[in-house]
Write an enzyme that holds these catalytic residues in place. Structure first.
Site, PDB file in Angstrom:
ATOM      1  N   GLY A  48       0.961  -1.251   0.071  1.00 40.82           N
ATOM      2  CA  GLY A  48       0.019   0.096   0.033  1.00 40.82           C
ATOM      3  C   GLY A  48       0.778   1.380   0.009  1.00 40.82           C
TER       4      GLY A  48
ATOM      5  CD1 TRP B 187       6.051  -3.096  -5.721  1.00 38.43           C
ATOM      6  CD2 TRP B 187       6.597  -4.897  -7.290  1.00 38.43           C
ATOM      7  NE1 TRP B 187       4.952  -3.485  -6.363  1.00 38.43           N
ATOM      8  CE2 TRP B 187       5.468  -4.262  -7.524  1.00 38.43           C
ATOM      9  CE3 TRP B 187       7.136  -5.850  -7.991  1.00 38.43           C
ATOM     10  CZ2 TRP B 187       4.297  -4.866  -8.434  1.00 38.43           C
ATOM     11  CZ3 TRP B 187       6.414  -6.372  -8.917  1.00 38.43           C
ATOM     12  CH2 TRP B 187       4.876  -5.838  -9.101  1.00 38.43           C
TER      13      TRP B 187
ATOM     14  NE  ARG C 281      14.420  -3.612 -43.751  1.00 34.60           N
ATOM     15  CZ  ARG C 281      13.902  -4.643 -44.001  1.00 34.60           C
ATOM     16  NH1 ARG C 281      14.334  -5.897 -44.140  1.00 34.60           N
ATOM     17  NH2 ARG C 281      12.637  -4.570 -44.501  1.00 34.60           N
ATOM     18  CE  LYS C 282      22.144  -0.871 -49.559  1.00 29.00           C
ATOM     19  NZ  LYS C 282      22.754  -1.991 -49.251  1.00 29.00           N
TER      20      LYS C 282
ATOM     21  CD  GLN D  48       8.512   3.471 -35.176  1.00 29.85           C
ATOM     22  OE1 GLN D  48       7.980   2.948 -34.389  1.00 29.85           O
ATOM     23  NE2 GLN D  48       7.911   3.805 -36.340  1.00 29.85           N
TER      24      GLN D  48
ATOM     25  CG  PHE E 279      15.783  -3.174 -34.759  1.00 30.09           C
ATOM     26  CD1 PHE E 279      16.434  -2.098 -34.356  1.00 30.09           C
ATOM     27  CD2 PHE E 279      16.427  -4.620 -35.183  1.00 30.09           C
ATOM     28  CE1 PHE E 279      17.588  -2.524 -34.007  1.00 30.09           C
ATOM     29  CE2 PHE E 279      17.569  -4.757 -34.857  1.00 30.09           C
ATOM     30  CZ  PHE E 279      18.370  -3.843 -34.272  1.00 30.09           C
TER      31      PHE E 279
ATOM     32  N   GLY F 259       9.433  -3.788 -38.359  1.00 30.07           N
ATOM     33  CA  GLY F 259       8.579  -5.047 -37.979  1.00 30.07           C
ATOM     34  C   GLY F 259       9.467  -5.984 -36.985  1.00 30.07           C
TER      35      GLY F 259
ATOM     36  CD  GLU G 139      17.719   2.738  -6.312  1.00 29.49           C
ATOM     37  OE1 GLU G 139      18.055   3.842  -6.021  1.00 29.49           O
ATOM     38  OE2 GLU G 139      18.232   1.654  -5.925  1.00 29.49           O
ATOM     39  N   GLY G 140      12.295   5.445  -7.017  1.00 29.18           N
ATOM     40  CA  GLY G 140      11.647   6.504  -7.209  1.00 29.18           C
ATOM     41  C   GLY G 140      11.424   6.818  -8.415  1.00 29.18           C
TER      42      GLY G 140
HETATM   43  C1  LIG Z   1      10.955  -4.465 -10.507  1.00 28.52           C
HETATM   44  C2  LIG Z   1      10.980  -3.817  -9.446  1.00 28.52           C
HETATM   45  C3  LIG Z   1      11.973  -3.718  -8.411  1.00 28.52           C
HETATM   46  C4  LIG Z   1      11.801  -2.950  -7.127  1.00 28.52           C
HETATM   47  N1  LIG Z   1      12.966  -3.136  -6.202  1.00 28.52           N
HETATM   48  C5  LIG Z   1      12.550  -2.708  -5.004  1.00 28.52           C
HETATM   49  C6  LIG Z   1      13.561  -2.863  -3.758  1.00 28.52           C
HETATM   50  O1  LIG Z   1      14.515  -3.492  -3.981  1.00 28.52           O
HETATM   51  N2  LIG Z   1      12.993  -2.202  -2.854  1.00 28.52           N
HETATM   52  C7  LIG Z   1      12.128  -1.481  -2.594  1.00 28.52           C
HETATM   53  O2  LIG Z   1      11.691  -1.041  -1.191  1.00 28.52           O
HETATM   54  N3  LIG Z   1      11.145  -1.207  -3.362  1.00 28.52           N
HETATM   55  C8  LIG Z   1      11.457  -1.805  -4.716  1.00 28.52           C
HETATM   56  N4  LIG Z   1      10.608  -1.319  -5.664  1.00 28.52           N
HETATM   57  C9  LIG Z   1       9.320  -0.667  -5.707  1.00 28.52           C
HETATM   58  C10 LIG Z   1       9.470   0.789  -6.262  1.00 28.52           C
HETATM   59  O3  LIG Z   1      10.316   1.658  -5.650  1.00 28.52           O
HETATM   60  C11 LIG Z   1       8.023   1.334  -6.346  1.00 28.52           C
HETATM   61  O4  LIG Z   1       7.410   0.379  -7.342  1.00 28.52           O
HETATM   62  C12 LIG Z   1       7.888   2.659  -6.920  1.00 28.52           C
HETATM   63  O5  LIG Z   1       8.632   3.517  -5.732  1.00 28.52           O
HETATM   64  C13 LIG Z   1       6.672   3.200  -7.088  1.00 28.52           C
HETATM   65  O6  LIG Z   1       5.586   2.890  -5.961  1.00 28.52           O
HETATM   66  P1  LIG Z   1       4.386   2.333  -6.307  1.00 28.52           P
HETATM   67  O7  LIG Z   1       4.410   0.974  -7.223  1.00 28.52           O
HETATM   68  O8  LIG Z   1       3.641   1.850  -4.815  1.00 28.52           O
HETATM   69  O9  LIG Z   1       3.472   3.049  -7.024  1.00 28.52           O
HETATM   70  P2  LIG Z   1       2.619   4.460  -6.556  1.00 28.52           P
HETATM   71  O10 LIG Z   1       3.346   5.160  -5.442  1.00 28.52           O
HETATM   72  O11 LIG Z   1       1.338   3.871  -6.093  1.00 28.52           O
HETATM   73  O12 LIG Z   1       2.763   5.171  -7.684  1.00 28.52           O
HETATM   74  C14 LIG Z   1       1.651   5.218  -8.945  1.00 28.52           C
HETATM   75  C15 LIG Z   1       1.761   6.143  -9.666  1.00 28.52           C
HETATM   76  O13 LIG Z   1       1.443   7.412  -9.256  1.00 28.52           O
HETATM   77  C16 LIG Z   1       2.367   8.483  -9.506  1.00 28.52           C
HETATM   78  N5  LIG Z   1       2.613   9.433  -8.293  1.00 28.52           N
HETATM   79  C17 LIG Z   1       2.717   8.716  -6.905  1.00 28.52           C
HETATM   80  N6  LIG Z   1       2.792   9.835  -6.120  1.00 28.52           N
HETATM   81  C18 LIG Z   1       2.730  11.005  -7.024  1.00 28.52           C
HETATM   82  C19 LIG Z   1       3.252  12.306  -6.694  1.00 28.52           C
HETATM   83  N7  LIG Z   1       3.450  12.784  -5.517  1.00 28.52           N
HETATM   84  N8  LIG Z   1       3.253  13.222  -7.740  1.00 28.52           N
HETATM   85  C20 LIG Z   1       3.364  12.718  -8.797  1.00 28.52           C
HETATM   86  N9  LIG Z   1       2.858  11.352  -9.279  1.00 28.52           N
HETATM   87  C21 LIG Z   1       2.630  10.495  -8.201  1.00 28.52           C
HETATM   88  C22 LIG Z   1       3.804   7.468  -9.507  1.00 28.52           C
HETATM   89  O14 LIG Z   1       4.964   8.131 -10.200  1.00 28.52           O
HETATM   90  C23 LIG Z   1       3.234   6.480 -10.384  1.00 28.52           C
HETATM   91  O15 LIG Z   1       3.404   6.644 -11.712  1.00 28.52           O
HETATM   92  C24 LIG Z   1      10.489  -2.215  -6.867  1.00 28.52           C
HETATM   93  C25 LIG Z   1       9.749  -2.058  -8.062  1.00 28.52           C
HETATM   94  C26 LIG Z   1       9.613  -2.986  -9.044  1.00 28.52           C
HETATM   95  C27 LIG Z   1       8.489  -2.860  -9.815  1.00 28.52           C
END
Ligand SMILES: Cc1cc2nc3c(=O)[nH]c(=O)nc-3n(C[C@H](O)[C@H](O)[C@H](O)COP(=O)(O)OP(=O)(O)OC[C@H]3O[C@@H](n4cnc5c(N)ncnc54)[C@H](O)[C@@H]3O)c2cc1C
Length: 379
Positions: free
Chosen positions: A128, A155, A267-268, A335, A337, A339, A362-363
């Site tokens: 959440g 995640w 590619r030509k 694009q 490449f 098809g 990572e944000g």
């Molecule tokens: C493959 C993968 C590896 C990961 N590895 C790790 C890990 O090692 N450790 C860890 O702790 N986490 C990890 N994560 C989690 C990852 O950091 C989060 O998925 C990410 O920070 C986004 O959080 P959320 O998925 O809850 O999306 P949400 O926070 O629900 O966001 C959903 C959308 O809303 C947008 N949004 C949210 N708030 C705002 C705002 N204030 N302004 C504008 N837009 C906003 C977001 O940009 C996004 O587009 C991983 C995720 C994936 C998919």
């Protein structure tokens, strides 16, 4: 100010490039197809000294510094960012210990990496709460010389194989981000469970899973810093790891561009190589200049770390620009490449799937903009 690598840095780059070319690339399609975690490759990278490079020398590491780490990371990202993420996930979990751990904690949690190929994972995100880190629900309650943890994480990269986790939990539920504390949680504690490997769109070699803590007891000595320091520790770690993530994105974009160049020369269409059509040639020109710009932003953010300067703004610039750039370059490579770009026999589609996560983990790219705007207006 210089833009050239010194001889040591060139050697480092060549070592990583060689590994990426001879070891990572041949195996990348298999790991992408199967989602199999690249254990053997990780061991080889460890034996070559390509893992844990940032652990300070006094704790058994190479203490290579942030810029050197980025140089390595770009090459491994050029090889395959899924495998590079699996290799480098350790860095994110170790960063809070390096930044906020006591001497005892650093000895205990970092030194073992020098004699054994261990894995650590950074567990902050929850089902959440992702972008809104202060909304996490996992709690840590002090009981004598223990903390008892309850909650869930989602995640978590490397969770299936980690020997220990960096975990953020609430020690005071009423105090928002000031009520968060940071812990090291060993894997073998009672009540800690790890879910199935997630079936992701890209970077499929990397392992991401959910986790649960059910009355998990850990030593109070595993608290990093003081109660309430957790949020700041977790965010400072990002300042150190975002340049690394950005460097991997530069590597991916470089791979996409190189493939596009080779293809566009062969590619030509309408009697000439497609790069000679301005629509294609300009797309590749944009790729090349954007990659160069992204690398410079990344190196600057890393250079600031190596010179003990606060780099929050530059780390966000580098992460945002590079993530969006890598996605754009990968889409444009598909694009170029035509098809064939849409087909798994060619390299472009995997690069496009792998690129997407740079705008999320990572944000997200939106959160990087939030950080940039906040930093600018704070001034
Ligand atoms: C493959 C993968 C590896 C990961 N590895 C790790 C890990 O090692 N450790 C860890 O702790 N986490 C990890 N994560 C989690 C990852 O950091 C989060 O998925 C990410 O920070 C986004 O959080 P959320 O998925 O809850 O999306 P949400 O926070 O629900 O966001 C959903 C959308 O809303 C947008 N949004 C949210 N708030 C705002 C705002 N204030 N302004 C504008 N837009 C906003 C977001 O940009 C996004 O587009 C991983 C995720 C994936 C998919």
């Amino acid at each position: 100010m210089g833009f050239d690598l010194d001889e040591d840095q060139k050697q480092l780059r060549d070592l990583a490039h060689d590994f990426a070319e001879k070891e990572i690339r041949p195996k990348a399609p298999f790991h992408d197809e199967t989602g199999d975690w690249p254990k053997e490759l990780l061991h080889k990278a460890y034996d070559l000294g390509l893992v844990n490079v940032h652990i300070p020398a006094e704790y058994g590491g190479l203490g290579l510094g942030a810029l050197n780490g980025c140089i390595l990371e770009e090459e491994m990202g050029w090889g395959c960012t899924g495998i590079a993420t699996a290799i480098t996930a350790n860095s994110l979990a170790q960063a809070p210990v390096i930044l906020a751990g006591s001497t005892e904690q650093k000895k205990k949690w970092l030194t073992p990496f020098s004699s054994e190929h261990l894995i650590s994972a950074y567990a902050v995100t929850e089902p959440g709460a992702g972008s809104d880190v202060a909304a996490i629900q996992t709690t840590a309650v002090r009981k004598g010389d223990k903390y008892v943890l309850n909650g869930q994480k989602m995640w978590i990269t490397g969770a299936g194989h980690a020997n220990w986790f960096f975990v953020l939990a609430k020690t005071d539920k009423e105090a928002g981000h000031k009520g968060m504390s940071a812990f090291v949680v060993p894997r073998d504690v009672k009540g800690l469970s790890v879910g199935k490997k997630e079936n992701n769109m890209g970077q499929r070699a990397s392992d991401t899973r959910g986790m649960a803590f059910e009355d998990v007891e850990i030593d109070a000595a595993n608290l990093l810093g003081k109660e309430g320091d957790g949020f700041v520790i977790a965010m400072k770690a990002f300042d150190h790891t975002r340049p690394l993530v950005a460097a991997a994105g530069v590597g991916l974009a470089r791979a996409a561009m190189e493939n596009a160049v080779l293809y566009a020369a062969e590619r030509k269409a309408f009697g000439r190589p497609i790069w000679q059509h301005e629509g294609v040639g300009f797309m590749i020109a944009d790729m090349a200049s954007d990659i160069e710009a992204a690398r410079l932003l990344t190196w600057k953010a890393a250079h600031q770390i190596d010179n003990n300067k606060r780099n929050t703004l530059n780390a966000a610039y580098a992460k945002r620009f590079t993530a969006d750039m890598a996605m754009r370059v990968a889409i444009d490579a598909v694009q170029v490449f035509g098809g064939n770009g849409f087909n798994k026999e060619y390299p472009a589609e995997k690069l496009m799937r792998d690129a997407k996560i740079f705008q999320i983990y990572e944000g997200t790219s939106q959160i990087q903009r939030v950080i940039i705007a906040r930093e600018l207006f704070a001034k």
